[in-house]
Design a protein around this motif. Structure first.
Motif, short mmCIF file in Angstrom:
data_model
loop_
_atom_site.label_atom_id
_atom_site.label_comp_id
_atom_site.label_asym_id
_atom_site.label_seq_id
_atom_site.Cartn_x
_atom_site.Cartn_y
_atom_site.Cartn_z
N ALA A 33 0.86 -1.25 -0.13
CA ALA A 33 0.07 -0.20 -0.05
C ALA A 33 0.83 1.18 -0.04
CB ALA A 33 -0.97 -0.10 1.27
N ARG A 34 1.82 1.11 -0.66
CA ARG A 34 2.76 2.53 -1.02
C ARG A 34 2.67 3.02 -2.39
NH1 ARG A 34 8.86 1.13 0.75
NH2 ARG A 34 9.15 3.10 -0.39
N GLY A 35 2.59 4.43 -2.52
CA GLY A 35 2.79 4.94 -3.34
C GLY A 35 3.86 4.96 -4.51
N PRO A 36 3.92 5.17 -5.69
CA PRO A 36 5.31 5.19 -6.48
C PRO A 36 5.87 6.61 -6.86
CG PRO A 36 3.48 5.03 -8.26
CD PRO A 36 2.92 4.96 -6.57
N MET A 37 5.18 7.70 -6.26
CA MET A 37 5.55 8.81 -6.73
C MET A 37 6.87 9.40 -6.15
SD MET A 37 3.42 9.53 -9.01
CE MET A 37 3.74 11.38 -9.47
N ARG A 38 7.41 10.40 -7.15
CA ARG A 38 8.60 11.09 -6.72
C ARG A 38 8.37 12.61 -6.79
NH1 ARG A 38 14.58 10.49 -7.01
NH2 ARG A 38 13.96 11.32 -5.09
N PRO A 39 8.85 13.43 -5.85
CA PRO A 39 8.52 14.79 -6.09
C PRO A 39 9.56 15.39 -7.39
CG PRO A 39 9.90 14.70 -4.25
CD PRO A 39 9.46 13.03 -4.85
N ALA A 40 9.10 16.48 -7.85
CA ALA A 40 9.91 17.02 -9.10
C ALA A 40 11.23 17.37 -8.55
CB ALA A 40 9.18 18.27 -9.53
N HIS A 41 12.21 16.94 -9.42
CA HIS A 41 13.56 17.20 -9.13
C HIS A 41 14.36 17.17 -10.28
CE1 HIS A 41 13.34 12.88 -9.24
NE2 HIS A 41 14.63 12.76 -9.56
#
Length: 294
Positions: free
Chosen positions: A212-220
């Motif tokens: 139940a974890r998301g795959p997103m990375r913040p913009a970088h």
């Protein structure tokens, strides 16, 4: 029952002892230490969770799938290391204390060795979609002295959240390298970074879904900076107000690496150009720590 448990425990520890003894004659002392610690911790993990044969088989299958999906354009094992926090832990262990130096973060799986060289003020985007972004700053020492001729590798995802290596057409976009100028300054055009999901169509993605974890990375934007007599720097800069700063899938965000992007509409860019649709700018100094012995 207690006797049986004792016999079983002795048998388990005997296996560990036998495996440890098999590495006793390893010529390289560091390798001997590493393998001994690995065996002790791995066996302790198996005893702690009472690993079952089906779970062992599932783990082998998972690693096999990670190997099959890995190629010269995708590194699933780095991705696995990232989402388990091992990459950031390794950074933390090895990042020597250097007050004032830019902090390090994860390398990531999308660096390539053959990025094109660009001149100061050049364009690494080369057709990548996104809002034009002018990135500039200085490469300098902790004491403030300019570092001339530092090699600065830069790479990023485009506005659609993809790195060039994720496309099948062999394009090279959103990456390049340049050298700092006589005043330590650097500058280049790119596109404004966007948040994106790490590749989650493979075994690592399945792991994230199951937990139940998301795959997103913040913009970088990625940087790797090297210069003689200084420690190499591998870092990102992250955009302020990104919704994923507090839930980066690979735990790479550090407060000192978060920057503001300034939006411009009617003003000309520093090189005198007027990008269609406006442009953004990011300013960030890359501060290197001296190498040991210098």
């Amino acid at each position: 029952m207690s006797i049986d448990n004792t016999v079983a425990t002795d048998r388990e520890h005997a296996v560990t002892a036998e495996v440890l003894a098999s590495f006793d004659k390893t010529p390289d002392p560091r390798l001997r230490d590493v393998m001994g610690s690995l065996v002790r911790h791995l066996h302790a993990f198996a005893r702690d969770i009472r690993l079952t044969p089906p779970e062992w088989e599932a783990a082998i299958e998972f690693l096999t799938r990670a190997g099959h999906i890995t190629d010269d354009r995708r590194q699933e094992f780095i991705l696995l290391s990232d989402v388990l926090g091992l990459s950031m832990l390794t950074v933390a262990i090895n990042e020597a204390a250097a007050p004032g130096a830019t902090e390090s973060t994860v390398f990531g799986p999308f660096f390539v060795d053959d990025a094109p060289e660009i001149p100061l003020g050049g364009d690494i985007a080369r057709g990548a979609p996104g809002c034009a972004c002018y990135v500039s700053g200085r490469v300098r020492s902790v004491g403030g002295e300019p570092i001339v001729g530092a090699r600065i590798e830069v790479w990023e995802a485009d506005a659609d959240g993809f790195y060039d290596v994720q496309y099948a057409d062999g394009r090279s976009a959103g990456r390049g390298w340049l050298r700092s100028g006589a005043d330590g300054g650097y500058r280049f055009w790119s596109v404004l970074p966007a948040p994106y999901p790490i590749p989650h169509d493979g075994p690592v993605g399945d792991l994230l879904t199951a937990t139940a974890r998301g795959p997103m990375r913040p913009a970088h934007l990625h940087f790797m900076v090297t210069a003689p007599d200084f420690r190499p720097l591998i870092t990102h800069i992250f955009l302020a107000d990104d919704p994923y700063l507090d839930c980066d899938a690979v735990f790479g965000v550090k407060e000192n690496l978060v920057v503001e992007a300034v939006h411009h509409t009617d003003t000309p860019a520093p090189d005198g150009s007027h990008p269609q649709g406006g442009w953004t700018s990011i300013t960030f100094d890359l501060v290197l720590a001296q190498a040991d012995g210098h």
